[in-house]
Each structure stands twice: as C-alpha cells, then as structure tokens.
Design a protein around this motif. Structure first.
Motif, PDB file in Angstrom:
ATOM      1  N   HIS A   1       0.848  -1.189   0.000  1.00 32.56           N
ATOM      2  CA  HIS A   1       0.000   0.000   0.000  1.00 32.56           C
ATOM      3  C   HIS A   1       0.884   1.239   0.000  1.00 32.56           C
ATOM      4  CE1 HIS A   1       0.510   0.770   4.334  1.00 32.56           C
ATOM      5  NE2 HIS A   1       0.327  -0.522   4.507  1.00 32.56           N
ATOM      6  N   PRO A   2       0.320   2.398  -0.347  1.00 36.04           N
ATOM      7  CA  PRO A   2       1.128   3.608  -0.470  1.00 36.04           C
ATOM      8  C   PRO A   2       1.887   3.946   0.810  1.00 36.04           C
ATOM      9  CG  PRO A   2      -1.046   3.966  -1.403  1.00 36.04           C
ATOM     10  CD  PRO A   2      -1.084   2.637  -0.711  1.00 36.04           C
ATOM     11  N   GLY A   3       3.142   4.318   0.646  1.00 35.06           N
ATOM     12  CA  GLY A   3       3.973   4.767   1.751  1.00 35.06           C
ATOM     13  C   GLY A   3       4.861   3.722   2.385  1.00 35.06           C
ATOM     14  N   VAL A   4       4.673   2.454   2.056  1.00 37.19           N
ATOM     15  CA  VAL A   4       5.471   1.406   2.700  1.00 37.19           C
ATOM     16  C   VAL A   4       6.943   1.530   2.323  1.00 37.19           C
ATOM     17  CG1 VAL A   4       5.853  -1.076   2.895  1.00 37.19           C
ATOM     18  CG2 VAL A   4       3.539  -0.168   2.946  1.00 37.19           C
ATOM     19  N   MET A   5       7.236   1.710   1.028  1.00 35.95           N
ATOM     20  CA  MET A   5       8.632   1.830   0.621  1.00 35.95           C
ATOM     21  C   MET A   5       9.267   3.057   1.279  1.00 35.95           C
ATOM     22  SD  MET A   5      10.760   2.017  -2.970  1.00 35.95           S
ATOM     23  CE  MET A   5       9.513   1.277  -3.900  1.00 35.95           C
ATOM     24  N   SER A   6       8.518   4.129   1.378  1.00 39.74           N
ATOM     25  CA  SER A   6       9.019   5.335   2.030  1.00 39.74           C
ATOM     26  C   SER A   6       9.378   5.069   3.488  1.00 39.74           C
ATOM     27  CB  SER A   6       7.973   6.441   1.937  1.00 39.74           C
ATOM     28  OG  SER A   6       8.406   7.584   2.615  1.00 39.74           O
ATOM     29  N   HIS A   7       8.565   4.295   4.193  1.00 41.90           N
ATOM     30  CA  HIS A   7       8.864   3.965   5.590  1.00 41.90           C
ATOM     31  C   HIS A   7      10.128   3.134   5.702  1.00 41.90           C
ATOM     32  CE1 HIS A   7       4.374   4.524   6.544  1.00 41.90           C
ATOM     33  NE2 HIS A   7       5.036   5.594   6.940  1.00 41.90           N
ATOM     34  N   VAL A   8      10.262   2.147   4.839  1.00 43.52           N
ATOM     35  CA  VAL A   8      11.428   1.254   4.884  1.00 43.52           C
ATOM     36  C   VAL A   8      12.705   2.029   4.557  1.00 43.52           C
ATOM     37  CG1 VAL A   8      12.544  -0.750   3.828  1.00 43.52           C
ATOM     38  CG2 VAL A   8      10.105  -0.838   4.397  1.00 43.52           C
ATOM     39  N   VAL A   9      12.696   2.735   3.442  1.00 45.32           N
ATOM     40  CA  VAL A   9      13.900   3.460   3.024  1.00 45.32           C
ATOM     41  C   VAL A   9      14.171   4.640   3.955  1.00 45.32           C
ATOM     42  CG1 VAL A   9      14.969   4.716   1.122  1.00 45.32           C
ATOM     43  CG2 VAL A   9      13.660   2.666   0.657  1.00 45.32           C
ATOM     44  N   GLY A  10      13.106   5.244   4.488  1.00 46.08           N
ATOM     45  CA  GLY A  10      13.269   6.343   5.432  1.00 46.08           C
ATOM     46  C   GLY A  10      14.010   5.927   6.686  1.00 46.08           C
ATOM     47  N   LEU A  11      13.809   4.682   7.111  1.00 47.20           N
ATOM     48  CA  LEU A  11      14.529   4.165   8.266  1.00 47.20           C
ATOM     49  C   LEU A  11      16.043   4.221   8.025  1.00 47.20           C
ATOM     50  CD1 LEU A  11      13.994   2.552  11.026  1.00 47.20           C
ATOM     51  CD2 LEU A  11      14.515   0.554   9.645  1.00 47.20           C
TER      52      LEU A  11
ATOM     53  N   GLU B   1      12.619  -5.137  10.722  1.00 47.11           N
ATOM     54  CA  GLU B   1      11.688  -6.207  11.106  1.00 47.11           C
ATOM     55  C   GLU B   1      10.587  -5.702  12.036  1.00 47.11           C
ATOM     56  OE1 GLU B   1      14.482 -10.189  10.843  1.00 47.11           O
ATOM     57  OE2 GLU B   1      14.608  -8.961  12.652  1.00 47.11           O
ATOM     58  N   LYS B   2      10.842  -4.634  12.767  1.00 45.96           N
ATOM     59  CA  LYS B   2       9.858  -4.085  13.703  1.00 45.96           C
ATOM     60  C   LYS B   2       8.808  -3.202  13.026  1.00 45.96           C
ATOM     61  CE  LYS B   2      12.985  -4.052  17.650  1.00 45.96           C
ATOM     62  NZ  LYS B   2      13.685  -3.200  18.622  1.00 45.96           N
ATOM     63  N   LEU B   3       9.037  -2.807  11.772  1.00 45.30           N
ATOM     64  CA  LEU B   3       8.067  -1.956  11.082  1.00 45.30           C
ATOM     65  C   LEU B   3       6.757  -2.706  10.895  1.00 45.30           C
ATOM     66  CD1 LEU B   3      10.311  -0.240   8.383  1.00 45.30           C
ATOM     67  CD2 LEU B   3       9.421   0.776  10.488  1.00 45.30           C
TER      68      LEU B   3
END
Length: 103
Positions: free
Chosen positions: A24-34, A76-78
């Motif tokens: 869903h939208p924003g998942v890649m942003s969360h992962v790469v943002g980390l 893994e915690k995301l």
C-alpha cells in the motif's frame, strides 16, 4: 566512524536485503526512510508486487558495515514488514540488472 567490510579485492562488501511488505502507499518510504534517518546509504532499490498484489517485495542493495544487523532488526519491527532475508551481493536480482547498465 563506522567499520566497513571489504571483500578480498579490497572493494566495499555489499549485501542485499529482501523484504516482504504489505502493498500500500507509503510502505517503501517507511522502509527506506529508516535507512535515511540513520545516514545508511542505499545503493539500489527494486520493488515489485507479488502474488495477488496485496504484498510486495523490496530488494535493497547496501554496503555492509557494523550497523547492518541492527538495521535489519529495526526493519523487522516496522508494522508493514512481514519478513526480511539477507543475501550476499551476488544475489540474482541485482546481478541480472547490472547487465542492462554495462556499456
């Protein structure tokens, strides 16, 4: 300064993370943002939907250093992350892409 692994040719050692996530939208942003928030450079990103499209798989090409195990634990915690697998840089997904970019 962070310790960086080098391979036998004194080149920087790389790793590939294969991450299964909800699609869903924003998942890649969360992962790469980390990685970005921790000043950890991502050298390559590939993301594709899998199965019925409710999930995606993200592959990240990274330079290995002493922080990578901790970064994996944090990914893994995301909430939207289902699984994380670590591979050597010779993983087929990026090896096949290299052939497109070589002169």
């Amino acid at each position: 300064m962070n310790a960086i692994n080098r391979n036998e040719n004194n080149a920087l050692a790389r790793a590939v993370l294969e991450i299964d996530v909800a699609n869903h939208p924003g998942v890649m942003s969360h992962v790469v943002g980390l990685f970005s928030r921790r000043a950890y450079n991502v050298e390559g990103i590939l993301c594709l939907p899998v199965g019925d499209g409710k999930a995606s798989r993200i592959w990240l090409l990274l330079i290995e250093d002493q922080r990578l195990p901790q970064m994996i634990r944090q990914v893994e915690k995301l909430e939207d992350v289902a699984a994380v697998r670590r591979h050597h840089a010779g993983h087929a997904v990026f090896k096949q892409l290299e052939s497109f970019f070589k002169p």
